[in-house]
Design a protein around this motif. Structure first.
Motif, PDB file in Angstrom:
ATOM      1  N   ALA A 234       0.809  -1.404  -0.154  1.00 50.84           N
ATOM      2  CA  ALA A 234      -0.351   0.022  -0.199  1.00 50.84           C
ATOM      3  C   ALA A 234       0.822   1.419   0.161  1.00 50.84           C
ATOM      4  CB  ALA A 234      -1.273  -0.274   1.633  1.00 50.84           C
ATOM      5  N   VAL A 235       2.111   1.359   0.583  1.00 53.17           N
ATOM      6  CA  VAL A 235       2.725   2.350   0.652  1.00 53.17           C
ATOM      7  C   VAL A 235       3.944   2.521  -0.404  1.00 53.17           C
ATOM      8  CG1 VAL A 235       4.356   3.588   2.094  1.00 53.17           C
ATOM      9  CG2 VAL A 235       2.772   2.519   3.436  1.00 53.17           C
ATOM     10  N   VAL A 236       3.892   1.369  -0.706  1.00 53.07           N
ATOM     11  CA  VAL A 236       5.194   1.417  -2.007  1.00 53.07           C
ATOM     12  C   VAL A 236       4.447   2.100  -3.272  1.00 53.07           C
ATOM     13  CG1 VAL A 236       7.269   0.503  -3.232  1.00 53.07           C
ATOM     14  CG2 VAL A 236       6.526   0.398  -0.313  1.00 53.07           C
ATOM     15  N   VAL A 237       3.834   0.977  -3.423  1.00 48.92           N
ATOM     16  CA  VAL A 237       3.092   1.331  -5.192  1.00 48.92           C
ATOM     17  C   VAL A 237       1.889   1.687  -5.125  1.00 48.92           C
ATOM     18  CG1 VAL A 237       2.239  -0.520  -6.544  1.00 48.92           C
ATOM     19  CG2 VAL A 237       4.231  -1.566  -4.727  1.00 48.92           C
ATOM     20  N   TYR A 238       1.011   1.674  -4.062  1.00 50.20           N
ATOM     21  CA  TYR A 238      -0.022   2.731  -4.125  1.00 50.20           C
ATOM     22  C   TYR A 238       0.136   4.436  -3.917  1.00 50.20           C
ATOM     23  CZ  TYR A 238      -2.252  -1.710  -4.278  1.00 50.20           C
ATOM     24  OH  TYR A 238      -2.903  -2.931  -4.900  1.00 50.20           O
ATOM     25  N   SER A 239       0.634   4.428  -2.915  1.00 48.49           N
ATOM     26  CA  SER A 239       0.361   5.192  -2.633  1.00 48.49           C
ATOM     27  C   SER A 239       1.565   6.534  -3.851  1.00 48.49           C
ATOM     28  CB  SER A 239       1.079   6.050  -0.978  1.00 48.49           C
ATOM     29  OG  SER A 239       2.279   6.095  -0.597  1.00 48.49           O
ATOM     30  N   VAL A 240       2.878   5.844  -3.371  1.00 46.05           N
ATOM     31  CA  VAL A 240       3.667   6.611  -4.389  1.00 46.05           C
ATOM     32  C   VAL A 240       3.108   6.769  -6.112  1.00 46.05           C
ATOM     33  CG1 VAL A 240       5.772   5.932  -5.524  1.00 46.05           C
ATOM     34  CG2 VAL A 240       6.392   5.212  -3.082  1.00 46.05           C
ATOM     35  N   SER A 241       2.686   5.541  -6.229  1.00 44.40           N
ATOM     36  CA  SER A 241       2.239   5.995  -7.670  1.00 44.40           C
ATOM     37  C   SER A 241       1.049   6.769  -6.997  1.00 44.40           C
ATOM     38  CB  SER A 241       1.558   4.982  -8.257  1.00 44.40           C
ATOM     39  OG  SER A 241       0.529   4.235  -8.001  1.00 44.40           O
ATOM     40  N   ALA A 242       0.178   7.142  -6.900  1.00 46.78           N
ATOM     41  CA  ALA A 242      -0.915   7.804  -6.280  1.00 46.78           C
ATOM     42  C   ALA A 242      -0.245   9.646  -6.582  1.00 46.78           C
ATOM     43  CB  ALA A 242      -1.877   8.064  -4.951  1.00 46.78           C
TER      44      ALA A 242
END
Ligand code: ASP
Length: 406
Positions: A234-242
């Protein structure tokens, strides 16, 4: 008004009662009683899981391919959505496998080989990449179904799904049949999942009585491993891509998605969370037309939490079976877990059914699911929360890519 016990409550009660029964039987030296009189009822549950896995995989994958046909109508946004889904799921698998291997090599996962379970276990021959590639193409599809050869079933689903799509209007009837059979299979799945409390009670009682309470510690560790994976993803992929693709800061992203995340965590169903996911995505600036397409598709085919769970569970159960996955088998887990997560329905417990496919593919007997069935709901809450968060992140990114973000 009569108070009804929801399935999660029944499962929790079954878990607590099962642990208590297992402890009592263990202390009273009644391990054999649990093997002879309790475990058989858990076996019925696992048999039914095995029974539905082939039709579930076959029809959900054909249905998934056909739903991608609709994607053609939405053009570039559709292609970007599926690209985001597939890339993030592949990363999820790698995170899941890396973490689980770390836990495994640190000796945190048990090796139960040598007990009754492992007697059933026969390690699959892994004959190298090319021979695996050749063996996944079936010569007789009935044989693939009857031997539950999951890789072959996937190939059959891909071939039929692609051909139905290629046949266009002439295959209308086939499309309707797939949709109709899938509706029946969904009922069947709901029925089998409804039996979970029986499976949970009998299996956990048997496992605790015969393995001792140490297994509970192992289950806590495998849960911890999956939850670390969920959080890292959630932190690495989602928040970074958002942040990078949609310009939404991590704090704003998680705050904006929190209502859907909480509902997903408690309901364990991405499908049931859809209306709230849409609210959350739109309030963070996703284009309403795009989120109306991305979110339902995501709730059907984008299950990163499920993929992490399947990878972690595969390594854990392999360890229980006294087996270490080779690099080739890990690659197989990435491919099958990605496909399995595509085929997983957005309802509670569905990921556990599809885990059977991953286990079959790498040669671990499906009955090993019995070891973790008792805590599946706890995995499910976290994986659904992650699944839904991924759909929301994707709708923000695709909106921005389409130049439609406010
Ligand atoms: N419960 C999950 C979902 O709805 C699917 C799963 O069981 O993994 O997203």
């Amino acid at each position: 008004m009569k108070k009804t016990w929801t399935l999660p409550m029944q499962i929790l009660l079954a878990l607590v009662l099962g642990i208590a029964a297992g402890l009592v039987c263990g202390l009273a030296g009644l391990g054999d009683f649990t093997v002879n009189y309790l475990k058989p009822f858990g076996d019925i549950f696992v048999n039914l899981l095995k029974f539905i896995v082939v039709p579930v995989v076959l029809f959900s994958m054909i249905g998934g391919i056909l739903s991608m046909d609709d994607m053609k109508k939405v053009g570039a946004a559709g292609v970007r959505t599926v690209a985001y889904f597939l890339c993030s799921t592949a990363v999820a698998c790698v995170i899941g496998l890396a973490l689980a291997s770390l836990f495994d090599s640190a000796g945190l996962f048990p090796n139960l080989a040598g007990d009754a379970q492992s007697a059933e276990y026969e390690a699959a021959e892994y004959g190298g990449f090319l021979s695996t590639l050749v063996s996944i193409f079936p010569t007789n599809m009935w044989q693939s179904f009857s031997s539950a050869n999951m890789l072959q079933v996937i190939v059959i689903a891909l071939l039929f799904g692609g051909s139905i799509m290629a046949a266009g209007e002439k295959a209308r009837l086939c499309r309707d049949i797939v949709a109709s059979v899938y509706a029946v299979i969904e009922k069947l799945m709901a029925f089998v999942i409804g039996l979970a409390p029986i499976g949970v009670f009998t299996y956990i009682a048997w496992v605790v009585a015969t393995q001792g309470t140490a297994i509970l510690g192992s289950l806590a560790l495998v849960l911890l491993c999956a939850y670390i994976g969920y959080i890292v993803h959630a932190v690495v992929v989602y928040s970074v891509s958002a942040k990078v693709f949609a310009g939404v800061s991590p704090a704003a992203f998680f705050k904006g998605a929190s209502a859907a995340m909480i509902l997903a965590f408690t309901s364990a169903s991405s499908a049931a969370t859809l209306p709230v996911s849409k609210e959350c995505a739109d309030s963070m600036g996703a284009d309403s037309g795009i989120s109306a397409f991305v979110l339902p598709l995501g709730a059907t085919i984008n299950m990163d939490g499920t993929a992490i769970y399947q990878c972690v569970a595969a390594v854990f159960l392999a360890s229980c079976a006294g087996m270490r996955l080779s690099i080739g088998q890990m690659a197989l887990v990435v491919v099958t877990a990605t496909l399995a997560s595509v085929g997983t329905a957005g309802v509670s417990g569905a990921g556990m059914l599809m885990l059977a496919m991953v286990l079959e593919a790498i040669g671990i007997p499906v009955s090993y699911i019995g070891l973790i069935v008792a805590v599946d709901r706890l995995f499910d809450m976290g994986r659904t929360c992650l699944n839904v968060t991924g759909d929301i992140a994707c709708s923000l990114c695709v909106s921005r890519w389409a130049g439609k973000k406010a």
